[in-house]
Enzyme design. Structure first.
Site, short mmCIF file in Angstrom:
data_model
loop_
_atom_site.label_atom_id
_atom_site.label_comp_id
_atom_site.label_asym_id
_atom_site.label_seq_id
_atom_site.Cartn_x
_atom_site.Cartn_y
_atom_site.Cartn_z
N CYS A 72 10.66 -6.28 -0.87
CA CYS A 72 10.10 -4.96 -1.08
C CYS A 72 10.55 -4.04 0.04
O CYS A 72 11.30 -4.43 0.92
CB CYS A 72 8.57 -5.04 -1.11
SG CYS A 72 7.90 -6.15 -2.36
N ASP A 105 1.08 -13.98 -2.80
CA ASP A 105 1.07 -14.43 -1.41
C ASP A 105 0.58 -13.34 -0.47
O ASP A 105 0.09 -13.63 0.63
CB ASP A 105 2.45 -14.93 -0.99
CG ASP A 105 3.58 -13.97 -1.35
OD1 ASP A 105 3.32 -12.99 -2.06
OD2 ASP A 105 4.73 -14.22 -0.94
#
Length: 648
Positions: A2, A101
């Protein structure tokens, strides 16, 4: 994978959170996360996020918060042990709202505080805002796989982002050359410490946490690689068995994904070993991707095809022409934020685009060479130093000086003289000469002629190898080989990882590096040297571990290191690239480089000497300035290839 960014204001600041600046930063990272976007604002902190959805595709929106909204996180990377950590956190009373996560990091922080990073296994860069404590944490994984840059304004305002361009886009920094890092860059292909080539922009070092509170910044190391040998050594078979076990575990962990994944396959032993291990863990053919040039000396496809056939992969290839290479270069310099250290970044972009048509995640072989002494320069340095000490003690100084003069005067054939000038017959057997200068792009002596007097004065006295020497001094490595590996882990590897991250992200795919699992790295660093480098055999333990799994030509072939035929291209039809970016008045007018020295370097290259790596450095440095300082930008970044290409 990301893109993250943010702003933090101290109480004394007269600013207010600039929402438009945060959104501008966030959306300059759209290539890192085309699947989703998000932002969080309060009076002191703003967080931005662009998401490439890999795990919990539907439920992992960021920035993400805890149950009561007092902790917020923007996270880039993958935590491979998040499922192992989750049961204990749930038993402690934490309620998960997703399977991501990211949420595990939040709850782990609630239990462990800043020590949470020490329990994470994976690659990561994240920003975590603890509203109750008024603390913003920036954390980067142990080996620096994921990037994280920051700048601190005079009033204590903190700006951070996954890429430098986001800081520039928001006006956090004005694009200016960081002259203190010029010697480092021109010698070592990139900066070797926290500094960047942008004045005022630093990187969070690998294995560090940056703590910001009300304008005050504190950096803390939470991990470092130890080279101390084990107290209870194993025999060779046990070392090999344990290495194979850790390597296979690392590959298995990196198969964690809710989207398709594949492998970048060069045909070298590293990527081939990943394919071999992965073939035992997945159903169906592995998707493999290779890239090459048409020139024979820069084409490893026969080896990649050999591995693909051996393991029955679904194999894909792309050939890159020199025109495509040079046309893409300016936009890729913009993509990478700083001058591109390695020409292999360009074909990596093309194979990433190819892979993006089929998968969202790829496994790659970075890190093996720096862990296991895979480069030929290590063995050459050990031999040069050993023979040099004998030579210095046995041969009178007058004879040594005479031989140096002969080599300098080129009384031998020029190619022989150049080779001798890189041996103990010419270089002193100490690390600055025998290693750093010997394998630099521009050595200290060349830098004294490369830069103008004004530039040398602005650069200061730090020198090109200060960061490398500091990396060695901070390490517990005792032997020369391990000291060289420790230096490269903190410098050369960092440039390779940024290349891998940014070029894969240019195509919006995630890359994972099994050789840099920290448990595998910890084991490899402490291996006896004979298990890394044995005579002229590099990466000995990896070859032993895979000798029954890989074709013999893959195990025994010489490392090519993804060659790019720049030398011939820049002498031939694309010599206009040098005219445009090295000799052009626009480059000369900046006053950084000595025009006469540069012109002589070009002339020597065109006459047959190979200075392609030095010219590559100068070409990229000028493109970088045009992209960021002259604001040509990505929209106008296509090289004028038609104009600079010369008629055959």
């Amino acid at each position: 994978m990301c893109g993250i960014c943010g702003i933090a204001l101290p109480r004394t600041s007269r600013r207010e959170i600039d929402e438009a600046a945060l959104i501008s930063m966030r959306d300059s990272l759209v290539h890192r996360g085309p699947d989703d976007r998000g932002s969080y604002f309060d009076s002191a902190v703003a967080l931005g996020h662009r998401r490439l959805s890999i795990v919990d595709v539907g439920g992992g929106h960021q920035p993400m918060t805890n149950e009561d909204g007092t902790i917020w996180i923007s996270f880039n990377g993958e935590i491979y042990n998040h499922r192992e950590l989750r049961p204990a956190l749930e038993s402690a009373g934490h309620h998960y709202r997703s399977n991501s996560d990211t949420e595990t990091i939040i709850h782990l922080y609630e239990e462990q505080g800043e020590r949470a990073v020490e329990l994470l296994r994976g690659m990561f860069a994240f920003a975590l805002w603890d509203e109750k404590r008024g603390v913003l944490l920036l954390a980067r994984d142990r080996l620096g796989i994921k990037p994280l840059y920051y700048s601190v304004s005079d009033d204590g305002t903190l700006w951070f982002a996954s890429e430098i361009k986001a800081l520039v886009e928001a006006g956090a920094v004005k694009p200016e050359v960081n002259y203190e890092s010029l010697a480092d860059y021109t010698a070592n292909r990139g900066t070797s410490d926290e500094q960047t080539l942008f004045r005022g922009v630093r990187r969070v070092p690998p294995g560090h946490v940056l703590k910001w509170k009300d304008g005050h910044v504190e950096l803390r190391s939470y991990w470092s690689l130890s080279y101390e040998p084990d107290d209870d050594p194993l025999n060779e078979a046990q070392y090999v068995s344990r290495f194979r076990e850790l390597f296979y575990e690392s590959v298995r962990l990196r198969l964690m994904a809710d989207v398709p994944l594949g492998v970048f396959l060069s045909g070298g032993i590293d990527s081939s070993a990943i394919v071999a291990a992965m073939s035992e863990m997945v159903d169906g053919p592995i998707k493999t991707f290779s890239v090459a040039f048409a020139e024979r000396e820069a084409n490893e496809l026969e080896y990649a095809r050999m591995v693909a056939q051996e393991f029955g992969t679904d194999h894909h290839e792309v050939l890159v022409s020199p025109r495509q290479f040079f046309e893409a270069l300016p936009s890729l310099v913009f993509q990478e934020d700083e001058p591109i250290a390695h020409a292999s970044s360009v074909p990596l972009h093309f194979v990433s685009r190819l892979a993006a048509e089929h998968v969202k995640v790829v496994l790659t072989g970075e890190g093996s060479d720096e862990l296991l002494a895979g480069y030929g320069k290590y063995g050459k340095t050990l031999y040069n130093r050993a023979l040099g000490r004998i030579y210095q003690g046995a041969i009178p100084a007058t004879l040594r000086r005479l031989l140096r003069r002969i080599i300098d005067d080129r009384r031998l054939a020029s190619t022989v003289a150049r080779k001798l000038s890189r041996t103990f017959l010419y270089l002193k057997p100490e690390i600055n000469e025998i290693y750093f200068d010997n394998f630099s792009v521009f050595s200290r002596e060349m830098q004294s002629r490369l830069f103008t007097a004004e530039t040398l004065e602005r650069m200061g006295a730090r020198g090109p190898y200060a960061g490398l020497r500091e990396a060695i001094s901070r390490s517990d490595a005792k032997s020369l080989l391990n000291q060289l590996l420790a230096a490269d882990m903190k410098s050369y590897l960092q440039e390779l990882l940024m290349k891998q991250d940014q070029m894969s992200m240019s195509a919006s795919i995630e890359s994972r590096v099994p050789f840099l699992d920290h448990k595998l790295a910890e084991f490899a660093a402490r291996l006896p040297e004979r298990m890394k480098l044995r005579g002229l055999t590099t990466k000995y333990i990896l070859r032993r571990a895979m000798r029954d799994r890989l074709p013999k030509p893959i195990l025994s072939r010489r490392k090519m290191g993804f060659p790019v035929p720049l030398a011939s291209w820049l002498r031939g039809r694309f010599s206009g690239v040098i005219d445009e970016y090295v000799l052009d008045e626009r480059a000369s007018a900046r006053g950084i480089f000595n025009k006469d020295f540069v012109a002589n370097l070009v002339a020597r290259h065109q006459a047959g000497e190979d200075h392609s790596e030095r010219l590559w450095s100068l070409i990229n440095f000028e493109i970088w300035q045009r992209q960021f300082f002259d604001r040509e930008g990505a929209a106008n970044s296509k090289m004028r290839a038609l104009a600079v290409e010369q008629a055959l």
